[in-house]
Motif scaffolding. Structure first.
Motif, PDB file in Angstrom:
ATOM      1  N   ILE A   1       0.843  -1.199   0.000  1.00 19.92           N
ATOM      2  CA  ILE A   1       0.000   0.000   0.000  1.00 19.92           C
ATOM      3  C   ILE A   1       0.872   1.240   0.000  1.00 19.92           C
ATOM      4  N   VAL A   2       0.607   2.117  -0.960  1.00 20.90           N
ATOM      5  CA  VAL A   2       1.348   3.369  -1.082  1.00 20.90           C
ATOM      6  C   VAL A   2       0.509   4.488  -0.468  1.00 20.90           C
ATOM      7  N   THR A   3       1.137   5.283   0.377  1.00 23.50           N
ATOM      8  CA  THR A   3       0.470   6.423   1.000  1.00 23.50           C
ATOM      9  C   THR A   3       1.365   7.647   0.859  1.00 23.50           C
ATOM     10  N   SER A   4       0.814   8.804   1.174  1.00 23.02           N
ATOM     11  CA  SER A   4       1.640  10.003   1.282  1.00 23.02           C
ATOM     12  C   SER A   4       1.292  10.664   2.611  1.00 23.02           C
ATOM     13  N   THR A   5       2.296  11.245   3.248  1.00 28.76           N
ATOM     14  CA  THR A   5       2.114  11.813   4.580  1.00 28.76           C
ATOM     15  C   THR A   5       2.641  13.235   4.613  1.00 28.76           C
ATOM     16  N   VAL A   6       1.863  14.104   5.239  1.00 29.88           N
ATOM     17  CA  VAL A   6       2.233  15.507   5.419  1.00 29.88           C
ATOM     18  C   VAL A   6       2.380  15.760   6.923  1.00 29.88           C
ATOM     19  N   ARG A   7       3.505  16.335   7.324  1.00 24.40           N
ATOM     20  CA  ARG A   7       3.739  16.703   8.731  1.00 24.40           C
ATOM     21  C   ARG A   7       3.157  18.088   8.985  1.00 24.40           C
ATOM     22  N   HIS A   8       2.656  18.298  10.198  1.00 20.72           N
ATOM     23  CA  HIS A   8       2.074  19.593  10.584  1.00 20.72           C
ATOM     24  C   HIS A   8       2.059  19.672  12.104  1.00 20.72           C
ATOM     25  N   PRO A   9       1.736  20.843  12.653  1.00 27.01           N
ATOM     26  CA  PRO A   9       1.608  20.945  14.111  1.00 27.01           C
ATOM     27  C   PRO A   9       0.513  19.996  14.601  1.00 27.01           C
ATOM     28  N   ALA A  10       0.563  19.639  15.863  1.00 26.18           N
ATOM     29  CA  ALA A  10      -0.446  18.756  16.441  1.00 26.18           C
ATOM     30  C   ALA A  10      -1.839  19.333  16.228  1.00 26.18           C
ATOM     31  N   LEU A  11      -2.780  18.462  15.817  1.00 26.08           N
ATOM     32  CA  LEU A  11      -4.157  18.855  15.554  1.00 26.08           C
ATOM     33  C   LEU A  11      -5.051  18.151  16.570  1.00 26.08           C
ATOM     34  N   PHE A  12      -5.867  18.920  17.281  1.00 20.47           N
ATOM     35  CA  PHE A  12      -6.729  18.326  18.297  1.00 20.47           C
ATOM     36  C   PHE A  12      -8.210  18.430  17.963  1.00 20.47           C
ATOM     37  N   THR A  13      -8.562  19.350  17.076  1.00 21.78           N
ATOM     38  CA  THR A  13      -9.964  19.547  16.714  1.00 21.78           C
ATOM     39  C   THR A  13     -10.077  19.656  15.198  1.00 21.78           C
ATOM     40  N   VAL A  14     -11.303  19.566  14.704  1.00 24.51           N
ATOM     41  CA  VAL A  14     -11.533  19.745  13.275  1.00 24.51           C
ATOM     42  C   VAL A  14     -11.107  21.154  12.861  1.00 24.51           C
TER      43      VAL A  14
ATOM     44  N   ASN B   1      -1.206  12.819  15.901  1.00 23.80           N
ATOM     45  CA  ASN B   1      -1.943  13.944  15.333  1.00 23.80           C
ATOM     46  C   ASN B   1      -1.009  15.030  14.803  1.00 23.80           C
ATOM     47  N   GLU B   2       0.253  14.672  14.603  1.00 23.44           N
ATOM     48  CA  GLU B   2       1.237  15.600  14.043  1.00 23.44           C
ATOM     49  C   GLU B   2       1.521  15.313  12.567  1.00 23.44           C
ATOM     50  N   ALA B   3       0.628  14.517  11.954  1.00 25.16           N
ATOM     51  CA  ALA B   3       0.775  14.193  10.533  1.00 25.16           C
ATOM     52  C   ALA B   3      -0.576  13.744   9.995  1.00 25.16           C
ATOM     53  N   THR B   4      -0.731  13.862   8.685  1.00 26.66           N
ATOM     54  CA  THR B   4      -1.918  13.371   7.993  1.00 26.66           C
ATOM     55  C   THR B   4      -1.440  12.478   6.860  1.00 26.66           C
ATOM     56  N   THR B   5      -1.997  11.274   6.815  1.00 26.48           N
ATOM     57  CA  THR B   5      -1.633  10.316   5.779  1.00 26.48           C
ATOM     58  C   THR B   5      -2.815  10.124   4.837  1.00 26.48           C
ATOM     59  N   SER B   6      -2.540  10.238   3.540  1.00 19.89           N
ATOM     60  CA  SER B   6      -3.544  10.035   2.499  1.00 19.89           C
ATOM     61  C   SER B   6      -3.433   8.608   1.992  1.00 19.89           C
ATOM     62  N   ILE B   7      -4.579   7.939   1.897  1.00 18.81           N
ATOM     63  CA  ILE B   7      -4.634   6.553   1.444  1.00 18.81           C
ATOM     64  C   ILE B   7      -5.864   6.397   0.556  1.00 18.81           C
ATOM     65  N   SER B   8      -5.760   5.572  -0.460  1.00 21.94           N
ATOM     66  CA  SER B   8      -6.927   5.367  -1.318  1.00 21.94           C
ATOM     67  C   SER B   8      -7.985   4.590  -0.540  1.00 21.94           C
ATOM     68  N   ARG B   9      -9.218   4.801  -0.925  1.00 24.12           N
ATOM     69  CA  ARG B   9     -10.338   4.097  -0.279  1.00 24.12           C
ATOM     70  C   ARG B   9     -10.126   2.587  -0.349  1.00 24.12           C
TER      71      ARG B   9
END
Length: 165
Positions: free
Chosen positions: A17-30, A136-144
């Motif tokens: 499975i191939v994914t892509s990940t973006v780092r960012h500050p910690a996210l606690f809420t929408v 919560n310091e990153a978001t990973t995109s994955i296909s459905r």
């Protein structure tokens, strides 16, 4: 010891499975997520870690802007009576994450299969779904398709149904 982010990525790689990940500050809420994650295409998730009176545990994953009626959701997800949020200790025990980092990827830590996963049908209309990779310091995109493959590889059977209003 729960799986780490590196363990998760190794597991995904092992599955092809191939994914892509973006780092960012910690996210606690929408709201944090929308302001700080940057521009990432696809459906973004909100996760509800719930338990019922008989200690059945549910992970309900919906789109970030979805509205969920917590007083009625037990009817939809097959819970025994009304549900409440699971406590941080149970969350760590079963999914290996802390509040604010709840993610479908936490199923890698539920080796006993206690957690019933419910995916909102509206979220599953997206080709790409974005989730936290156990932090919560990153978001990973994955296909459905690959997300479903990951879920099955952890020994879980997702239930896809309309839970959002």
């Amino acid at each position: 010891m729960p799986a780490t982010e590196d363990d998760l990525f190794a597991f995904l790689k092992e599955l092809g499975i191939v994914t892509s990940t973006v780092r960012h500050p910690a996210l606690f809420t929408v709201a944090d997520s929308q302001a700080l994650r940057g521009d990432i295409d696809g459906g973004h998730t909100k996760n509800l870690f719930l338990k019922d009176k008989k200690d059945n545990v549910f992970l309900v994953t919906v789109g970030e802007e979805a509205s969920v009626d917590l007083k009625q959701i037990h009817h939809r997800i097959g819970a025994s009576g009304r549900v409440s949020f699971g406590n941080p200790e149970l969350l760590m025990e079963l999914l290996g994450v802390v509040p604010g980092s709840v993610t479908v990827f936490g199923l890698i830590n539920d080796t006993a299969g206690r957690v019933k996963l419910v995916l909102d049908a509206a979220l599953m209309e997206h080709e790409v779904i974005n989730v936290h990779p156990l932090t919560n310091e990153a978001t990973t995109s994955i296909s459905r398709k690959d997300l479903i493959e990951f879920i099955h590889a952890t020994g879980h059977q997702p239930t896809i149904l309309k839970v959002s209003a």
